[in-house]
Design a protein around this motif. Structure first.
Motif, PDB file in Angstrom:
ATOM      1  N   UNK A 144       0.835  -1.205   0.000  1.00  0.00           N
ATOM      2  CA  UNK A 144       0.000   0.000   0.000  1.00  0.00           C
ATOM      3  C   UNK A 144       0.871   1.257   0.000  1.00  0.00           C
ATOM      4  N   UNK A 145       1.947   1.235   0.751  1.00  0.00           N
ATOM      5  CA  UNK A 145       2.853   2.377   0.770  1.00  0.00           C
ATOM      6  C   UNK A 145       3.500   2.615  -0.580  1.00  0.00           C
ATOM      7  N   UNK A 146       3.877   1.531  -1.256  1.00  0.00           N
ATOM      8  CA  UNK A 146       4.480   1.670  -2.582  1.00  0.00           C
ATOM      9  C   UNK A 146       3.479   2.239  -3.580  1.00  0.00           C
ATOM     10  N   UNK A 147       2.242   1.761  -3.543  1.00  0.00           N
ATOM     11  CA  UNK A 147       1.210   2.271  -4.456  1.00  0.00           C
ATOM     12  C   UNK A 147       0.996   3.762  -4.226  1.00  0.00           C
ATOM     13  N   UNK A 148       0.900   4.155  -2.970  1.00  0.00           N
ATOM     14  CA  UNK A 148       0.695   5.567  -2.639  1.00  0.00           C
ATOM     15  C   UNK A 148       1.892   6.408  -3.090  1.00  0.00           C
ATOM     16  N   UNK A 149       3.097   5.919  -2.849  1.00  0.00           N
ATOM     17  CA  UNK A 149       4.307   6.619  -3.292  1.00  0.00           C
ATOM     18  C   UNK A 149       4.329   6.760  -4.813  1.00  0.00           C
ATOM     19  N   UNK A 173       4.430  10.132  -7.093  1.00  0.00           N
ATOM     20  CA  UNK A 173       5.525  10.360  -8.039  1.00  0.00           C
ATOM     21  C   UNK A 173       4.984  10.617  -9.452  1.00  0.00           C
ATOM     22  N   UNK A 174       4.133   9.727  -9.933  1.00  0.00           N
ATOM     23  CA  UNK A 174       3.667   9.827 -11.325  1.00  0.00           C
ATOM     24  C   UNK A 174       2.694  10.981 -11.543  1.00  0.00           C
ATOM     25  N   UNK A 175       1.975  11.399 -10.517  1.00  0.00           N
ATOM     26  CA  UNK A 175       1.015  12.492 -10.661  1.00  0.00           C
ATOM     27  C   UNK A 175       1.551  13.835 -10.178  1.00  0.00           C
ATOM     28  N   UNK A 176       2.831  13.849  -9.805  1.00  0.00           N
ATOM     29  CA  UNK A 176       3.482  15.086  -9.335  1.00  0.00           C
ATOM     30  C   UNK A 176       2.703  15.777  -8.219  1.00  0.00           C
ATOM     31  N   UNK A 203       5.815  20.884  -0.909  1.00  0.00           N
ATOM     32  CA  UNK A 203       6.777  19.786  -1.019  1.00  0.00           C
ATOM     33  C   UNK A 203       6.245  18.733  -1.980  1.00  0.00           C
ATOM     34  N   UNK A 204       7.067  18.244  -2.917  1.00  0.00           N
ATOM     35  CA  UNK A 204       6.643  17.094  -3.719  1.00  0.00           C
ATOM     36  C   UNK A 204       6.406  15.900  -2.774  1.00  0.00           C
ATOM     37  N   UNK A 205       5.202  15.364  -2.785  1.00  0.00           N
ATOM     38  CA  UNK A 205       4.819  14.374  -1.776  1.00  0.00           C
ATOM     39  C   UNK A 205       5.520  13.035  -1.909  1.00  0.00           C
ATOM     40  N   UNK A 206       6.187  12.785  -3.018  1.00  0.00           N
ATOM     41  CA  UNK A 206       6.917  11.519  -3.102  1.00  0.00           C
ATOM     42  C   UNK A 206       8.041  11.472  -2.065  1.00  0.00           C
ATOM     43  N   UNK A 207       8.587  12.635  -1.723  1.00  0.00           N
ATOM     44  CA  UNK A 207       9.695  12.654  -0.756  1.00  0.00           C
ATOM     45  C   UNK A 207       9.257  12.220   0.647  1.00  0.00           C
TER      46      UNK A 207
END
Length: 181
Positions: A108-113, A117-120, A129-133
């Motif tokens: 689930x964490x990977x999917x959310x990450x 990432x892909x939707x900026x 802050x870019x939320x992927x970080x």
């Protein structure tokens, strides 16, 4: 097998150091925020958000180290009352259930990450802050926690028991419970 245990444990210890540094940075940012707000009278932009992200990162990245230290919640009254074979079986079963849960959390964490990432995605604050970080520590920490659970299961079968020096591999031993060959 011992090499795998050693490598996974070393990475987990390294993540524990990073988690400690995240907590230290959170303390420093709160201190800086208090100084800027109440001494200088200026507004703050990034400190609250950074502190939240640093504490969450410390939680996920530090979890594998906490497992090595046996710091997770564990009700072990039945394990302590059980014989060696049953105790090992119960430890393995508990670790497998924990591994299942952590695996689902990692997925689930990977999917959310990946979505962030892909939707900026960015945070809805001035700092933006870019939320992927801030989301990256969740899959990293849970994947390492899963690997640490695997290492702990392996450790049950290859390392001697600290209590009596006997092999912990009593689950498959031909000797009777509590006796030595």
């Amino acid at each position: 097998m011992r090499l795998i245990i050693a490598i996974v444990s070393a990475i987990s210890r390294g993540l524990g150091v990073i988690a400690a540094l995240c907590l230290l940075s959170a303390v420093l940012s709160v201190s800086e925020m208090v100084f800027v707000r109440y001494v200088l009278g200026h507004s703050t932009i990034w400190q609250t958000e950074f502190t939240t992200y640093a504490i969450v990162a410390a939680t996920f990245l530090g979890a594998p180290w906490v497992l090595i230290q046996r710091g997770h919640v564990n009700v072990d009254i039945l394990q302590l009352a059980a014989g060696p074979r049953l105790r090992i079986a119960m430890e393995v079963l508990a670790a497998l259930f924990s591994l299942l849960f952590v695996g689902l959390l990692a997925y689930a964490g990977w999917v959310h990450y990946e979505e962030a990432w892909s939707n900026n995605w960015t945070s809805e604050t001035v700092w933006a802050v870019p939320l992927w970080m801030p989301l990256l520590p969740m899959p990293v920490g849970t994947i390492m926690l899963a690997l640490q659970y695997v290492a702990e299961i392996m450790r049950l079968f290859v390392e001697p028991d600290a209590e009596d020096g006997a092999s912990r591999n009593t689950l498959f031993s031909d000797t009777a419970e509590g006796t030595r060959p």
